[in-house]
Design a protein around this motif. Structure first.
Motif, PDB file in Angstrom:
ATOM      1  N   UNK A 186      11.475  32.183 -72.850  1.00  0.00           N
ATOM      2  CA  UNK A 186      10.479  33.160 -72.888  1.00  0.00           C
ATOM      3  C   UNK A 186      10.100  33.280 -74.329  1.00  0.00           C
ATOM      4  N   UNK A 187       8.974  33.302 -74.778  1.00  0.00           N
ATOM      5  CA  UNK A 187       8.633  33.362 -76.163  1.00  0.00           C
ATOM      6  C   UNK A 187       7.267  33.915 -76.323  1.00  0.00           C
ATOM      7  N   UNK A 188       7.333  34.916 -77.712  1.00  0.00           N
ATOM      8  CA  UNK A 188       5.910  35.302 -78.073  1.00  0.00           C
ATOM      9  C   UNK A 188       5.445  34.306 -78.971  1.00  0.00           C
ATOM     10  N   UNK A 189       4.311  33.513 -79.014  1.00  0.00           N
ATOM     11  CA  UNK A 189       3.672  32.455 -79.786  1.00  0.00           C
ATOM     12  C   UNK A 189       2.443  32.558 -80.028  1.00  0.00           C
ATOM     13  N   UNK A 190       2.202  31.906 -81.274  1.00  0.00           N
ATOM     14  CA  UNK A 190       0.601  31.676 -81.193  1.00  0.00           C
ATOM     15  C   UNK A 190       0.571  30.440 -80.621  1.00  0.00           C
ATOM     16  N   UNK A 191      -0.775  29.845 -80.406  1.00  0.00           N
ATOM     17  CA  UNK A 191      -1.234  28.650 -79.799  1.00  0.00           C
ATOM     18  C   UNK A 191      -0.676  27.452 -80.540  1.00  0.00           C
ATOM     19  N   UNK A 192      -0.758  27.627 -82.021  1.00  0.00           N
ATOM     20  CA  UNK A 192      -0.536  26.690 -82.807  1.00  0.00           C
ATOM     21  C   UNK A 192       1.073  26.220 -82.935  1.00  0.00           C
ATOM     22  N   UNK A 193       1.769  27.131 -82.335  1.00  0.00           N
ATOM     23  CA  UNK A 193       3.365  27.048 -82.188  1.00  0.00           C
ATOM     24  C   UNK A 193       3.712  26.452 -80.963  1.00  0.00           C
TER      25      UNK A 193
END
Length: 342
Positions: A186-193
């Motif tokens: 589970x992560x909080x990510x930007x699409x580019x990541x």
């Protein structure tokens, strides 16, 4: 969250003291220290999973009675744990009535006259002397210890654990093979990541399918990513007689619809909602993961990313399922999970 849920599912009048362990290695250490006459054991855990834990309990001849509580509901998983010495298997999320029935059936707990069972008990011997000598202060300690802090990420991981087990069971039935289930990431990510979160190496050639999904207050997209070598092996397991480019697309779209449907149904059951999903859309084939993600990054606006990697035992088959939720969805999920954190 799994530990808190099972602690809250135990009979409130059962005079026992609870020891908590976060993985199989911690569990073995607790058992060797003399804790745990009865153990509720998960299967999907970090460090040491439940299968390894059962094997070590047998190897070390540790005196404990084990009830497995897991989201991995494959028939082969159940058969394995019973062959390794577990008393019984309970699927997640564990219901208090189910826990009560199992404890009573094996003579580990005697219910009072105002407690009901889901099925007639098959054993009626009373609880052990150790349990009956437990003091009221132990009960207070047990109740307070089950109220430890649970984060939102714990909740996301646990509800995904249950949902991925439903999809893993479906995949096992489709292939006839045992499916290895991981701890969800589970992560909080930007699409580019996104490509950095995936288990696939940047240079590996993969194919991917995307499906949108929507429910009350929750929406997003799911990606199914397959290594190129895995697609052909999966096609053979699914009994395709001839592997062509069209066959590859069919395998991708069929598995995407089936696996995503099972995962969404599993999430929906826990969140008390129903999801709808769009038709699978092939994003790309035989491309490096970074190239495929970068080519489609503009279509995603996500904050919460959950990754599940399925592996077919004894086969070189790896498939990633990536769930991408919008920021508004996270707020809605949190609101629906409040009762689980209470």
């Amino acid at each position: 969250m799994a530990r808190k849920q099972i602690a809250r599912s135990l009979p409130p009048n059962w005079p026992v003291t609870i020891t908590f362990a976060g993985n199989g290695q911690e569990a073995l250490e607790a058992l060797q220290a003399g804790h745990g006459e009865v153990m509720f054991l998960d299967l999907t855990m970090p460090v040491m999973d439940g299968f390894e834990t059962l094997e070590n309990i047998r190897k070390l001849d540790l005196p404990t009675m084990v009830v497995v509580v897991s989201g991995d509901i494959q028939e082969k998983a159940r058969a394995r744990v019973l062959s390794l010495g577990a008393l019984d298997f309970i699927k997640k999320p564990a219901e208090p009535d189910t826990v009560l029935e199992v404890l009573t059936r094996f003579g580990l707990y005697t219910p009072s006259s105002d407690e009901t069972l889901t099925a007639a008990p098959q054993a009626t011997k009373s609880v052990s002397d150790t349990q009956s000598e437990t003091t009221q202060s132990d009960l207070s300690s047990r109740q307070s210890s089950s109220q430890f802090e649970v984060s939102s990420f714990d909740c996301y991981q646990e509800i995904t654990n249950v949902a991925m087990g439903r999809a893993g069971d479906l995949l096992a039935k489709l292939t006839g093979e045992f499916v290895q289930l991981p701890v969800p990431k589970v992560n909080m990510l930007e699409p580019s990541e996104l490509h950095m979160a995936l288990n696939f190496a940047a240079e590996e050639s993969i194919s991917a399918v995307c499906q949108g999904f929507i429910g009350p207050g929750i929406s997003g997209e799911a990606l199914l990513l397959f290594e190129d070598t895995s697609i052909n092996s999966m096609a053979r397991l699914l009994h395709y007689s001839k592997i062509t480019p069209d066959t590859e697309v069919e395998v991708l779209t069929d598995l995407s619809g089936a696996l995503l449907g099972a995962i969404l149904n599993g999430l929906g059951e826990q969140l008390n909602i129903t999801f709808s999903q769009s038709y699978p859309n092939v994003l790309g084939r035989h491309s490096p993961v970074s190239q495929l993600i970068d080519a489609n990054v503009k279509r995603w606006n996500t904050t919460l990313t959950i990754e599940v990697t399925y592996q077919i035992e004894n086969f070189d088959i790896v498939c990633d399922v990536l769930l991408l939720f919008t920021a508004d969805s996270v707020r809605s999920i949190d609101a629906r999970l409040e009762y689980l954190l209470g």
